[in-house]
Design a protein around this motif. Structure first.
Motif, PDB file in Angstrom:
ATOM      1  N   ARG A 127      27.041  33.609  30.220  1.00  0.00           N
ATOM      2  CA  ARG A 127      26.701  34.735  31.307  1.00  0.00           C
ATOM      3  C   ARG A 127      28.111  35.297  31.915  1.00  0.00           C
ATOM      4  O   ARG A 127      28.397  36.483  31.837  1.00  0.00           O
ATOM      5  CB  ARG A 127      25.830  34.476  32.221  1.00  0.00           C
ATOM      6  N   LYS A 128      28.835  34.310  32.395  1.00  0.00           N
ATOM      7  CA  LYS A 128      30.205  34.587  33.189  1.00  0.00           C
ATOM      8  C   LYS A 128      31.247  35.201  32.012  1.00  0.00           C
ATOM      9  O   LYS A 128      31.811  36.113  32.521  1.00  0.00           O
ATOM     10  CB  LYS A 128      30.910  33.398  33.536  1.00  0.00           C
ATOM     11  N   ASN A 129      30.966  34.801  30.799  1.00  0.00           N
ATOM     12  CA  ASN A 129      31.890  35.525  29.825  1.00  0.00           C
ATOM     13  C   ASN A 129      31.641  37.110  29.694  1.00  0.00           C
ATOM     14  O   ASN A 129      32.482  37.924  29.452  1.00  0.00           O
ATOM     15  CB  ASN A 129      31.584  34.667  28.333  1.00  0.00           C
ATOM     16  N   GLN A 130      30.404  37.195  29.659  1.00  0.00           N
ATOM     17  CA  GLN A 130      29.945  38.595  29.348  1.00  0.00           C
ATOM     18  C   GLN A 130      30.133  39.212  30.737  1.00  0.00           C
ATOM     19  O   GLN A 130      30.170  40.635  30.615  1.00  0.00           O
ATOM     20  CB  GLN A 130      28.231  38.678  29.019  1.00  0.00           C
ATOM     21  N   GLU A 131      30.356  38.821  31.728  1.00  0.00           N
ATOM     22  CA  GLU A 131      30.551  39.552  32.950  1.00  0.00           C
ATOM     23  C   GLU A 131      31.879  39.884  33.189  1.00  0.00           C
ATOM     24  O   GLU A 131      32.440  40.957  33.530  1.00  0.00           O
ATOM     25  CB  GLU A 131      30.280  38.703  34.222  1.00  0.00           C
ATOM     26  N   VAL A 132      32.869  39.036  32.587  1.00  0.00           N
ATOM     27  CA  VAL A 132      34.453  39.029  32.817  1.00  0.00           C
ATOM     28  C   VAL A 132      35.086  39.728  31.694  1.00  0.00           C
ATOM     29  O   VAL A 132      35.709  40.867  31.766  1.00  0.00           O
ATOM     30  CB  VAL A 132      35.067  37.791  32.857  1.00  0.00           C
TER      31      VAL A 132
END
Length: 581
Positions: A127-132
């Motif tokens: 999820r963090k990957n997709q945010e950053v």
């Protein structure tokens, strides 16, 4: 509404006044601004203040001075998107874009800051990957649109930021894979239209370097009197493998915990690159990308000592488009071999690649293989007509490398050549080449010569003279002289790929070797697509006859073998010292 606007206006005034006061020696308010940039994330109000501050700075970049506000800029450029919530990320990205667009002196710093976010922290969530990462790409594209010079500034930063293997375990894999994945996304974007070729070269160079980190130096010191047809692992692993078992593709890393991170990383990077090439094929870009890929191959792989796996990027690209890329690759290699302007060892390496490629590429039609053979035969025949010299391996290395290439390819394709009279007629000069006083049969690798003569005799290619029959051929000083210390006489770069995941993309387009004892004529085994899919999760056969990474009968010292198969003689390629020629 008016109160909110008044409040925002007042906040902007306060921040700009704090920035201006520094030049007058008053740093109290300025210091407070810097303190606001590292809030405790449990403090909701402090996080909201940070977001507001970043937004105000975005519209106040004209008030920021590179000298007086050095601490502020340092804090901005060392901030990581991975540490913040989406609303703060957006404010920070907007500030970086504003700084890049306002003054050229901030451009490199802004690009560096964004590229640093291609490297995730440990244990990051999907999820963090997709945010950053999408925010980073969006910012890079916006900066490139606003500042056309930005893409050219980007390439050296991308190369410098490429992760090295310093992190143990899976973190090293994740970091490098994430970074390279984002480089390939840039290549496939509008930025790639400007600097895509250089991005691909950065990726190819990294894979080449990883390839070289996989060591098997001790292999070159093994007994060199055994031919590739009868090489086997001499040791046994009790209760682990039985006689007749095949050396498992992928065994380079699958049983060890730390010594083979490099092998696994290279394997995964190869797969990532294969997928990128497939997407280029689907989008109609493969022809364009292939030209860049070949240039990278020529610069970083062709003359690289001990390249073992990275060359399979070329093989896979050719398999995606045999009629175009597949033909181009062979033609370019042949052109290098035939060019008298190229360094001698580069020509030898090129024809070794050509021979291995023509032998192993299942997707290449016999007619094309025959046409390439004809050009090699014609070249060697012309050399013989103009040369009155006796057998001198060192003096005629390029010639002998061409002869060995012809013999090697025929070991794989003898039957398909003999089945069509037109193809066979194109090889009429071969017998005169082999009968010339340069005597290539006494110089080329004995195992190749022996197999070629068996098949020639069985298939009736020409009348095999008694002078051509050598029993128990052993490698001679002649062969070693032709190959040199680098052993170009044993260089077959497209031997079976020992990287497990990569091999699944290669195997169904790869000619494997077997032998028909009844007819004394070789057969090339090509797996059907169904067979390939059925065996995709199994270890793939490694042929021991026409390969320097052979099938084995016995193994011992499991840990040593699985680190790197030291009892297998691999394909080796020219050393880095060749570049001085």
């Amino acid at each position: 509404m008016d109160n909110t606007e008044d409040s925002d206006t007042e906040s902007v005034y306060v921040v700009r006044k704090a920035l201006a006061s520094v030049q007058n020696g008053d740093t109290d308010h300025y210091t407070q601004l810097i303190g606001m940039m590292y809030p405790k994330y449990s403090d909701i109000d402090a996080v909201a203040q940070l977001e507001t501050l970043l937004k105000i700075l975005s519209c106040s970049v004209a008030f920021i001075d590179v000298v007086h506000h050095r601490d502020l800029l340092s804090n901005i450029f060392t901030m990581s998107l991975w540490n913040h919530r989406p609303n703060v990320m957006d404010a920070l990205v907007d500030l970086i874009i504003s700084l890049a667009a306002t003054s050229g002196k901030y451009l490199d710093l802004c690009l560096n800051m964004l590229i640093s976010n291609f490297i995730p922290p440990p244990s990051v969530t999907p999820r963090k990957n997709q945010e950053v990462l999408p925010r980073v790409h969006a910012a890079l594209h916006k900066i490139s649109y606003l500042i056309p010079l930005a893409p050219s500034k980007l390439v050296p930063i991308l190369a410098q930021r490429m992760p090295k293997i310093h992190i143990k375990g899976q973190d090293s894999l994740i970091v490098t894979l994430t970074y390279v994945d984002n480089l390939l996304k840039l290549e496939n974007s509008p930025i790639g239209k400007v600097v895509g070729s250089m991005i691909l070269m950065v990726v190819m160079e990294r894979m080449r370097d990883l390839d070289l980190e996989i060591e098997w130096d001790d292999i070159l010191q093994e007994d060199s009197n055994r031919g590739m047809f009868d090489m086997e692992l001499e040791d046994a692993v009790e209760s682990t493998m039985n006689e007749g078992d095949e050396f498992p593709v992928g065994a380079l890393y699958q049983y060890t915990s730390d010594g083979n991170v490099v092998s696994e990383l290279l394997d995964r990077l190869m797969v990532l690159s294969f997928k990128h090439l497939k997407s280029c094929k689907n989008s109609g870009r493969l022809d364009e990308v292939f030209e860049i890929l070949f240039e990278s191959f020529e610069n970083y792989v062709l003359n690289t000592y001990k390249s073992k796996f990275s060359q399979f990027l070329m093989f896979y690209a050719c398999s995606l488009d045999p009629e175009n890329c597949g033909v181009k690759f062979a033609s370019k290699l042949l052109e290098i071999y035939l060019s008298s302007n190229k360094p001698r060892l580069t020509r030898m390496s090129a024809v070794a690649y050509l021979a291995s490629y023509l032998s192993r590429g299942k997707f290449l039609p016999p007619s094309f293989v025959a046409s390439m053979l004809k050009r090699l035969v014609d070249e060697c025949a012309e050399y013989c007509r103009t040369c009155n010299d006796d057998m001198k391996p060192k003096a005629h290395q390029v010639f002998y490398s061409g002869c060995q290439a012809i013999l090697y390819v025929l070991c794989f394709h003898m039957r398909s050549i003999l089945d069509i009279p037109r193809f066979q007629s194109q090889l009429t000069s071969l017998e005169s080449i082999l009968s010339h006083k340069l005597n290539p049969l006494m110089v080329c690798l004995p195992s190749v010569v022996s197999e070629f003569l068996k098949q020639s005799k069985a298939g009736g290619l020409f009348v095999v003279s008694e002078a051509f029959i050598f029993d128990d051929l052993q490698e001679s000083e002649l062969s070693r002289a032709f190959g040199g210390f680098e052993r170009l006489d044993t260089f077959f770069p497209f031997d079976p790929c020992l990287l497990k995941m990569s091999n699944r993309y290669i195997s169904h387009n790869f000619n494997s070797w077997t032998y028909n004892d009844e007819e004394l004529c070789a057969e090339v085994i090509v797996n059907t697509d169904a067979e390939s899919e059925e065996n995709s999760d199994d270890d793939v056969e490694v042929d021991n006859e026409m390969s320097l990474t052979p099938k084995h009968c016995f193994m011992r010292e499991t840990k040593r073998l699985l680190k790197m198969p030291s009892r297998i003689r691999p394909s080796t390629s020219p050393p880095e010292s060749f570049r001085i020629f």
